[in-house]
Design an enzyme around this catalytic site. Structure first.
Site, PDB file in Angstrom:
ATOM      1  N   TRP A  99       0.947  -1.169  -0.072  1.00 57.75           N
ATOM      2  CA  TRP A  99      -0.139   0.132  -0.019  1.00 57.75           C
ATOM      3  C   TRP A  99       0.835   1.251   0.107  1.00 57.75           C
ATOM      4  O   TRP A  99       0.355   2.353  -0.582  1.00 57.75           O
ATOM      5  CB  TRP A  99      -1.137  -0.021   1.091  1.00 57.75           C
ATOM      6  N   ASP A 162      -1.017   6.701   6.338  1.00 53.76           N
ATOM      7  CA  ASP A 162      -2.374   6.036   5.885  1.00 53.76           C
ATOM      8  C   ASP A 162      -2.648   5.057   6.830  1.00 53.76           C
ATOM      9  O   ASP A 162      -1.926   3.876   7.276  1.00 53.76           O
ATOM     10  CB  ASP A 162      -1.889   5.293   4.601  1.00 53.76           C
ATOM     11  N   LYS A 186     -12.995  -0.769   7.447  1.00 53.89           N
ATOM     12  CA  LYS A 186     -12.412  -1.978   8.234  1.00 53.89           C
ATOM     13  C   LYS A 186     -12.594  -2.101   9.541  1.00 53.89           C
ATOM     14  O   LYS A 186     -13.558  -2.893  10.092  1.00 53.89           O
ATOM     15  CB  LYS A 186     -10.692  -2.148   7.892  1.00 53.89           C
TER      16      LYS A 186
HETATM   17  N1  PMP Z   1      -4.386   1.930   2.264  1.00 52.80           N
HETATM   18  C1  PMP Z   1      -4.399   0.626   2.966  1.00 52.80           C
HETATM   19  C2  PMP Z   1      -3.654   0.473   4.071  1.00 52.80           C
HETATM   20  C3  PMP Z   1      -5.375  -0.243   2.623  1.00 52.80           C
HETATM   21  O1  PMP Z   1      -5.496  -1.283   3.430  1.00 52.80           O
HETATM   22  C4  PMP Z   1      -6.510  -0.174   1.691  1.00 52.80           C
HETATM   23  C5  PMP Z   1      -7.496  -1.071   1.316  1.00 52.80           C
HETATM   24  N2  PMP Z   1      -7.306  -2.203   1.385  1.00 52.80           N
HETATM   25  C6  PMP Z   1      -6.407   1.146   0.775  1.00 52.80           C
HETATM   26  C7  PMP Z   1      -5.360   1.983   1.029  1.00 52.80           C
HETATM   27  C8  PMP Z   1      -7.351   1.434  -0.325  1.00 52.80           C
HETATM   28  O2  PMP Z   1      -8.403   1.820   0.367  1.00 52.80           O
HETATM   29  P1  PMP Z   1      -9.852   2.196  -0.659  1.00 52.80           P
HETATM   30  O3  PMP Z   1      -9.937   0.913  -1.279  1.00 52.80           O
HETATM   31  O4  PMP Z   1     -10.869   2.243   0.330  1.00 52.80           O
HETATM   32  O5  PMP Z   1      -9.276   3.269  -1.662  1.00 52.80           O
END
Ligand code: PMP
Length: 352
Positions: A99, A162, A186
């Site tokens: 991520w 994040d 989550k």
């Molecule tokens: N950052 C992290 C750490 C994530 O786990 C996720 C989704 N699993 C995201 C960003 C992306 O999130 P979204 O799909 O809501 O844009």
């Protein structure tokens, strides 16, 4: 047999929260369904303000931070961050896994980025960063890899995190973090809402081309009602925050998350057919990851888990292996059933 999902993508709502939300879908406080609530109504404005206040109290958010309720998920924030903060400088991204790279790659579309390894956080020594860097970025919990940062360095430039997969499962040190963002699907609700907590001094720096819905300054000035906010997701967050507060707040969430993950790692470490994949000091409390000693047995493991009512334990497609997700709303019985399964698991070749 009870079934439990350990999906990393979305966490379950606690039963009492789900019941409150279901009732509000029928009728909320005698005013009709929450699903039809107008975002310009006084009732919604009051709900939004209360939700912000509850979050500020739970996380001890200092007065000089704005709390923003936005749409677009954490992925929209991957773009919003550089658009709002870069201001012609460089952005430094710590590469901790899947991520953080997604965030970095999106930022690179808007300006110069520098990528540093995780070790750079511990051995931070870069006098030039003060004049060169607009901000640094970390992913506090790598959902795909099962790696979590325990703490954050005191940097001379703003540090953004994040926290999508560990938000409200741990306290936040706002002296070290100047900006935090997280999708709510989550540990604190349903998809559709992204929370951004940003130090006031970072407002006013956005590139002129920043979409208004992604512009922190514009959204803050408009009470996050530049366009229609995710009303339902804000209601669910409000209900979740209530639930967290009555159970003892963030300290209680953090203690439960640590206790649950310790039980999972202990079961994994005690089973010679399973191998935790991350070094102990970086093991995620919300997304423990491990693999089978013989990776050919992963399908058998997943099948046996499903037969025991334990679903969605497959690892992220890019990483493989097994992943458990222990978000706030997961019932205690799910953890008990899972750890019993992990202790007892044996692959087919040595079973009689
Ligand atoms: N950052 C992290 C750490 C994530 O786990 C996720 C989704 N699993 C995201 C960003 C992306 O999130 P979204 O799909 O809501 O844009």
């Amino acid at each position: 047999m009870e079934r439990y999902s350990f999906s990393a993508a979305a966490g379950p709502l606690p039963a009492s929260v789900a019941a409150t939300v279901a009732e509000a879908c029928r009728d909320w406080q005698g005013g009709g369904s929450i699903l039809g609530l107008s975002f310009v109504s006084d009732r919604f404005k009051a709900l939004q303000e209360e939700t912000g206040n509850a979050l500020r109290q739970l996380l001890a958010v200092p007065k000089d931070f704005h709390i923003l309720f936005l749409s677009g998920g954490a992925s929209a924030q991957f773009a919003a961050l550089p658009l709002n903060l870069m201001a012609g400088k460089v952005a430094t991204y710590i590469d901790s896994g899947h991520w953080s790279r997604r965030a970095r790659d999106e930022a690179a579309r808007y300006g110069p980025v520098q990528t540093l390894p995780l070790a750079a956080l511990a051995n931070y020594a870069d006098p030039e960063c003060l004049t060169r860097d607009a901000y640094w970025h970390v992913t506090s919990n790598e959902t795909a890899n099962g790696l979590q940062l325990r703490d954050f360095p005191a940097l001379p430039v703003p540090l953004a995190a994040d926290m999508t997969s560990d938000f409200l499962t741990r306290p936040i040190d706002f002296k070290r973090l100047a900006l935090v963002y997280a999708g709510t699907q989550k540990s604190i609700g349903v998809p559709g809402l992204t929370v951004v907590i940003v130090r006031d001094e970072l407002l006013g720096r956005a590139a002129p081309t920043t979409p208004r819905v992604l512009n922190y300054t514009t959204q803050a000035a408009a009470h996050c009602r530049v366009n229609t906010p995710p009303v339902f997701a804000i209601f669910v967050l409000h209900t979740m925050l209530d639930w967290i507060a009555t159970r003892g707040g963030i300290a209680a969430m953090a203690a439960a998350t640590r206790r649950r993950s310790a039980a999972v790692y202990q079961a994994v470490d005690n089973n010679l057919h399973l191998r935790a994949t991350i070094t102990p000091i970086l093991r995620s409390h919300t997304n423990p990851c491990f693999s089978l000693a013989n990776s050919d047995n992963a399908p058998h493991f997943l099948g046996a888990a499903q037969a025991a009512g334990l679903d969605d334990l497959n690892g992220h497609p890019e990483v493989g292996g097994i992943r458990v997700s222990l978000y706030n709303g997961l019932p205690e019985a799910a953890v008990t059933a899972l750890t019993a399964f992990l202790h007892a698991y044996a692959p087919p070749d040595i079973r009689q």
